[in-house]
Write a protein that holds these residues in place. Structure first.
Motif, short mmCIF file in Angstrom:
data_model
loop_
_atom_site.label_atom_id
_atom_site.label_comp_id
_atom_site.label_asym_id
_atom_site.label_seq_id
_atom_site.Cartn_x
_atom_site.Cartn_y
_atom_site.Cartn_z
N UNK A 53 45.75 25.22 19.03
CA UNK A 53 45.90 26.67 18.90
C UNK A 53 44.55 27.33 18.62
N UNK A 54 43.76 26.71 17.74
CA UNK A 54 42.45 27.26 17.42
C UNK A 54 41.55 27.32 18.64
N UNK A 55 41.62 26.30 19.48
CA UNK A 55 40.80 26.25 20.69
C UNK A 55 41.27 27.27 21.73
N UNK A 56 42.58 27.41 21.86
CA UNK A 56 43.12 28.35 22.85
C UNK A 56 42.99 29.80 22.39
N UNK A 57 42.88 30.00 21.09
CA UNK A 57 42.82 31.36 20.57
C UNK A 57 44.13 32.09 20.72
N UNK A 58 45.22 31.35 20.77
CA UNK A 58 46.54 31.93 21.00
C UNK A 58 47.58 31.03 20.36
N UNK A 59 48.60 31.60 19.72
CA UNK A 59 49.61 30.75 19.09
C UNK A 59 50.46 30.00 20.11
N UNK A 60 50.93 28.83 19.71
CA UNK A 60 51.88 28.05 20.51
C UNK A 60 53.27 28.33 19.95
N UNK A 61 54.13 28.88 20.79
CA UNK A 61 55.48 29.21 20.36
C UNK A 61 56.30 27.95 20.15
N UNK A 62 56.97 27.83 19.02
CA UNK A 62 57.84 26.67 18.74
C UNK A 62 59.27 27.04 19.12
N UNK A 63 59.82 26.31 20.09
CA UNK A 63 61.21 26.50 20.48
C UNK A 63 62.05 25.47 19.74
N UNK A 64 62.85 25.92 18.80
CA UNK A 64 63.69 24.99 18.04
C UNK A 64 65.09 24.97 18.63
N UNK A 65 65.60 23.80 18.94
CA UNK A 65 66.98 23.73 19.45
C UNK A 65 67.96 24.29 18.42
N UNK A 66 69.01 24.95 18.92
CA UNK A 66 69.98 25.55 17.99
C UNK A 66 70.86 24.50 17.33
N UNK A 67 70.87 23.29 17.91
CA UNK A 67 71.62 22.19 17.30
C UNK A 67 70.72 20.97 17.28
N UNK A 68 70.70 20.27 16.16
CA UNK A 68 69.71 19.22 15.96
C UNK A 68 70.19 17.87 16.50
N UNK A 69 69.34 16.85 16.29
CA UNK A 69 69.62 15.51 16.80
C UNK A 69 70.94 14.97 16.25
N UNK A 70 71.18 15.18 14.96
CA UNK A 70 72.41 14.65 14.35
C UNK A 70 73.66 15.25 14.99
N UNK A 71 73.60 16.54 15.32
CA UNK A 71 74.74 17.18 15.96
C UNK A 71 75.03 16.53 17.30
N UNK A 72 73.98 16.36 18.13
CA UNK A 72 74.20 15.81 19.47
C UNK A 72 74.55 14.33 19.43
N UNK A 73 74.03 13.61 18.45
CA UNK A 73 74.40 12.19 18.31
C UNK A 73 75.90 12.07 18.10
N UNK A 74 76.45 12.95 17.27
CA UNK A 74 77.90 12.94 17.03
C UNK A 74 78.66 13.30 18.30
N UNK A 75 78.15 14.31 19.06
CA UNK A 75 78.82 14.72 20.29
C UNK A 75 78.85 13.60 21.32
N UNK A 76 77.85 12.75 21.30
CA UNK A 76 77.79 11.63 22.24
C UNK A 76 78.34 10.34 21.62
N UNK A 77 79.27 10.52 20.68
CA UNK A 77 80.00 9.40 20.08
C UNK A 77 79.06 8.40 19.42
N UNK A 78 77.96 8.88 18.87
CA UNK A 78 76.97 8.08 18.15
C UNK A 78 76.26 7.06 19.06
N UNK A 79 76.35 7.24 20.36
CA UNK A 79 75.59 6.38 21.27
C UNK A 79 74.14 6.85 21.28
N UNK A 80 73.22 5.93 21.06
CA UNK A 80 71.80 6.29 21.05
C UNK A 80 71.36 6.74 22.44
N UNK A 81 70.41 7.68 22.50
CA UNK A 81 69.82 7.98 23.81
C UNK A 81 69.04 6.78 24.30
N UNK A 82 68.86 6.68 25.60
CA UNK A 82 68.19 5.53 26.19
C UNK A 82 67.59 5.96 27.53
#
Length: 276
Positions: A53-82
């Motif tokens: 950011x200091x080199x670019x002289x411009x902020x880097x926007x942080x896009x945060x997912x509205x649902x985190x890893x734990x939420x999606x892990x549960x949605x995928x029946x606790x199957x790890x991503x691969x």
């Protein structure tokens, strides 16, 4: 037609070099830089983003997912991503990006997204745009910039490599399944709490009959046994010695590029939004 220019930063060397390259060579473009934050990143990633950011002289926007890893892990029946089922990339990286650019596309913008695929990466493709006005551009591939060129951009700019390159080649989550076994050992030794968290996720996944472990062919519990750690380190040392013995000195580049894990283990087919 209204235009918007965007460039995703992963925390890795290639996307950082592309951001520097675009700023230096296309200053007329008002580029928005963004980082899709999973909340499971290495501390070195945030430090590197701050310096960038200091080199670019411009902020880097942080896009945060509205649902985190734990939420999606549960949605995928606790199957790890691969590598076969990369739901983490889809839900924690691509989905937030698509949600961010959608209002611009709906408003009639033509959005140009710049992706850091190098000229020496013929086997890698870019994100497949689902909208006719979302245009993917590959400046490094178009302009013949390879891995050596990326290192030169970072060196000349004074930014250098992310600190985690001392032990790990790629950015991404602390428990990314694309890590080599030696990188898992690096995580265990440097960030034992993150390693323990990954073990906990893996144990829960196995209890729910997930067919995957984080590291191919063995669990993290097996990988972290002292005798296995020494075996992995010895294999790594042998690979490193072989590469050094075969590497010829380029008189035009007396300071040879650092040997990374891609050199030792081959370039894996990785998630572009995480590792580039």
């Amino acid at each position: 037609m209204k235009e918007k220019h965007v460039l995703g930063i992963s925390g890795g060397k290639d996307s950082a070099a592309l951001a520097v390259y675009m700023r230096q060579n296309y200053p007329e473009l008002d580029i928005d830089y963004f980082f899709t934050d999973t909340g499971k990143e290495l501390p070195e990633v945030y430090e590197f983003l701050g310096r960038l950011e200091g080199l670019l002289g411009k902020p880097i926007l942080h896009l945060n997912p509205d649902r985190d890893f734990d939420y999606w892990l549960k949605q995928f029946n606790y199957f790890l991503p691969s590598p076969q089922t990369r739901w983490c990339t889809r839900q924690l990286k691509l989905r937030p990006f698509e949600q961010w650019v959608k209002p611009f596309l709906d408003d009639g913008y033509k959005v140009y997204s710049y992706v850091a695929i190098r000229a020496d990466e013929e086997f890698r493709g870019a994100y497949n745009s689902k909208h006719e006005n979302l245009i993917i551009r590959l400046p490094f591939k178009e302009e013949g910039i390879d891995k050596a060129g990326v290192h030169e951009i970072l060196e000349v700019s004074g930014l250098g490599l992310p600190a985690y390159y001392e032990w790990r080649t790629r950015s991404g989550c602390t428990f990314c399944f694309y890590q080599q076994k030696i990188e898992w050992i690096g995580l265990l030794e440097r960030y034992p709490e993150a390693f323990e968290e990954a073990m906990s996720y893996e144990k829960t996944a196995l209890e729910h009959d997930s067919p995957f472990t984080w590291s191919e062919g063995e669990s993290l519990e097996q990988l972290s046994r002292p005798e296995r750690i020494e075996q992995i380190k010895e294999d790594h040392r042998k690979r490193l010695e072989k590469i050094k013995a075969r590497r010829s000195i380029n008189p035009l580049r007396p300071n040879a590029e650092p040997i990374d894990n891609d050199d030792l283990y081959g370039q894996a087919k990785v998630c572009l939004s995480c590792h580039k």
